[in-house]
Write an enzyme that holds these catalytic residues in place. Structure first.
Site, PDB file in Angstrom:
ATOM      1  CG  ASP A  16       9.476 -34.835 -15.121  1.00 22.84           C
ATOM      2  OD1 ASP A  16       9.928 -33.686 -15.238  1.00 22.84           O
ATOM      3  OD2 ASP A  16       8.607 -35.302 -15.862  1.00 22.84           O
ATOM      4  CD  GLU A 185       5.434 -27.292 -13.902  1.00 20.00           C
ATOM      5  OE1 GLU A 185       4.236 -27.227 -14.265  1.00 20.00           O
ATOM      6  OE2 GLU A 185       6.371 -27.484 -14.693  1.00 20.00           O
TER       7      GLU A 185
END
Length: 558
Positions: A16, A185
């Site tokens: 991430d 997302e």
């Protein structure tokens, strides 16, 4: 010789990624899940070489993560810089949810969390516009249909970054590139030229992960999807491609106007196993007709890209392979599992000491949303596996009593692990339902054993009805009454060869060749990577005993 950027730029469990540039310096943060300290912070001058400069979350600014599945806790941070201040927004599933922290220096110290009670759901991010206004964005069931049903999508709202509160009502700004896409997302907004660009991840963070992008003339307007979406994915290459689940990207530009994107992806073994978890990759980006082209000419993540000739090539010292614990503080590559509230570790006389705490290495799992439990620590310290082939060894001085055990552990998510542990045969260091695939030693015998833990579960831990069953199998148990034990693991992909001895010169095999696939099954998912570490436990009894580790040696192989 032409310099190259080699992927992954952060090998091992660094998922991430989010990046920003301040002048000629680049800063990047990654998810840390249940590892402590939380949110590692990296710095680079050339986008190829990275040094870790700190952590954003520690006990000093109230960081709490539990020991649970190892795949809970803190995930999907965003880092941005605005008018002299660095901001990180993140979600902590082990605490109060979304929060923002700030710092003037990205190496720290970072502020206490500002908890965001009015920012729902996951992967919240923010954007500072040219006029100084701030906008918050996130995910949620915000797409309304005429029949009253809702669909997952992206929302945005103006945000007061000084008071840490929403100013306006959130509005839906985009759904996804694929109709009914799974898991839209990780939204990021950028102002580039005449357009605002919204970049998201969709398809889920596994094999079908993808980067998609849309644009609008207004920051809160409905965004128009790129006709070429997805702009980056590897799902079309099949399951045997060596780089999988590319997605969750963030843009950065250079002072000279070149563009790049960082994103997560996983290197795979046999098209299934993701021992290293999700790692940080980079690709070049070219803008054409007001749309970005990721990895021009090939459209896939390459193992290498030419280094930007306008950026100053800046190398940093490599991580130390053999740590002999001669300094009073731990190197940044060491990580705990869960917040270490107790004073269960110390460095002295060139040894690392771990106290035997009651928490075992493979306790029953709790699903997400469990009550916050401060102080339930596990006595563990480890470092990330960063390549498929490696050797790791350690020297430990420890004499167990009763239920105590200590040694070496290969740790993956949801109680998937191999342990080599010093223990006392027949005591309560093992679960009552342990399966034996070797000869048991007489009760009371000082032993060294190789233990496999796995876990059965149908739903992922973040699902409401999560349940699980942990399995324990003893693969080998041998008598061993020496105070000093040298433990070694030689890993060739999924072939694990464990051995032991009293010193580094003479060693004995511990059991047969072990199968790494058993702790890296596809269902574990690769959300987190493997940690290689030391542990000490009294296994739910009280103890003042310690294990002393003289050195720990992690050596990567080609």
């Amino acid at each position: 010789m032409e310099q190259v950027i080699k992927n992954p730029i952060l090998p091992g469990f660094y998922p991430d990624p989010s990046i920003c540039r301040v002048g000629e310096d680049f800063y990047m943060v990654c998810s840390s899940f249940e590892a402590y300290p939380g949110i590692p912070v990296f710095h680079s001058r050339d986008l190829a070489n990275w040094e870790q400069i700190g952590y954003a979350m520690t006990k000093e600014n109230g960081f709490h993560v539990d020991v649970n599945t190892y795949a809970g806790g803190v995930m999907a941070p965003t880092i941005r810089y605005h008018q002299g201040t660095f901001y990180i927004i993140n979600c902590n599933f082990a605490d109060q949810g979304n929060f923002i922290i700030t710092a003037q220096n990205p190496a720290g110290p970072w502020s206490m969390p500002h908890w965001l009670s009015d920012v729902p759901c996951i992967d919240a991010s923010f954007f500072f516009d040219e006029d100084g206004k701030c906008y918050m964005m996130g995910t949620g069931d915000v797409i309304k249909h005429p029949d009253g049903s809702t669909e997952r999508g992206i929302w945005a709202a103006e945000y007061d970054i000084t008071e840490f509160r929403m100013i306006g009502e959130p509005v839906a700004i985009w759904d996804s590139a694929l109709r009914g896409a799974a898991s839209p997302e990780a939204p990021h907004i950028y102002k580039i030229g005449a357009y605002y660009y919204l970049m998201i991840a969709e398809g889920g963070t596994e094999h079908y992960h993808a980067v998609t992008i849309a644009r609008s003339k207004t920051v809160l307007g409905w965004y128009e999807g790129n006709p070429a979406n997805p702009v980056m994915t590897h799902r079309q290459f099949g399951f045997d491609y060596p780089i999988a689940n590319a997605g969750h990207a963030d843009f950065v530009d250079t002072p000279e106007g070149s563009w790049y994107a960082v994103m997560l992806a996983s290197r795979t073994l046999e098209g299934i196993h993701k021992n290293l978890g999700r790692e940080t990759f980079l690709c070049s980006v070219l803008w054409e007709r007001d749309w970005p082209i990721f990895s021009p000419r090939t459209g896939k993540l390459e193992w290498e890209y030419p280094a930007d000739p306008h950026l100053p090539w800046t190398e940093y010292p490599r991580e130390v392979e053999r740590d002999e614990f001669r300094k009073p503080e731990l190197a940044m590559y060491w990580t705990f599992w869960g917040t270490p509230y107790d004073d269960f570790w110390r460095i002295g006389d060139s040894h690392l000491y771990l106290k035997c705490l009651p928490h075992g290495m493979a306790e029953d799992l709790k699903g997400f949303g469990y009550p916050k439990k401060v102080g339930d620590c596990v006595s563990f310290l480890g470092r990330r596996q960063r390549q498929f082939h490696f050797n790791v060894s350690l020297s430990m001085r420890f004499m167990p009593k009763g239920a105590e055990s200590a040694g070496f552990v290969v740790l993956q998510a949801s109680n998937h692990q191999y342990r080599v542990e010093r223990a006392v045969a027949g005591e309560a260091s093992l679960r009552p339902d342990t399966v034996w695939e070797c000869e048991k030693q007489p009760k009371g015998t000082q032993v060294l054993r190789l233990v496999l833990s796995t876990c059965d579960f149908d739903l992922m831990p973040y699902m409401p009805d999560f349940t699980s069953k942990t399995n324990t199998t003893v693969l080998a148990e041998v008598p061993w009454d020496k105070e000093v034990t040298v433990i070694r693991l030689r890993a060739i992909g999924e072939r694990y060869l464990f051995s032991y001895g009293e010193n580094e010169v003479r060693e004995y095999p511990l059991g047969k060749e072990a199968d790494g696939k058993l702790i890296n099954p596809e269902k574990v998912g690769g959300m987190v990577g493997t940690l290689l570490g030391m542990f000490a436990s009294s296994n739910r009894t009280e103890s003042e005993n310690e294990a002393a580790f003289d050195w720990f040696w992690y050596e990567e192989k080609k």
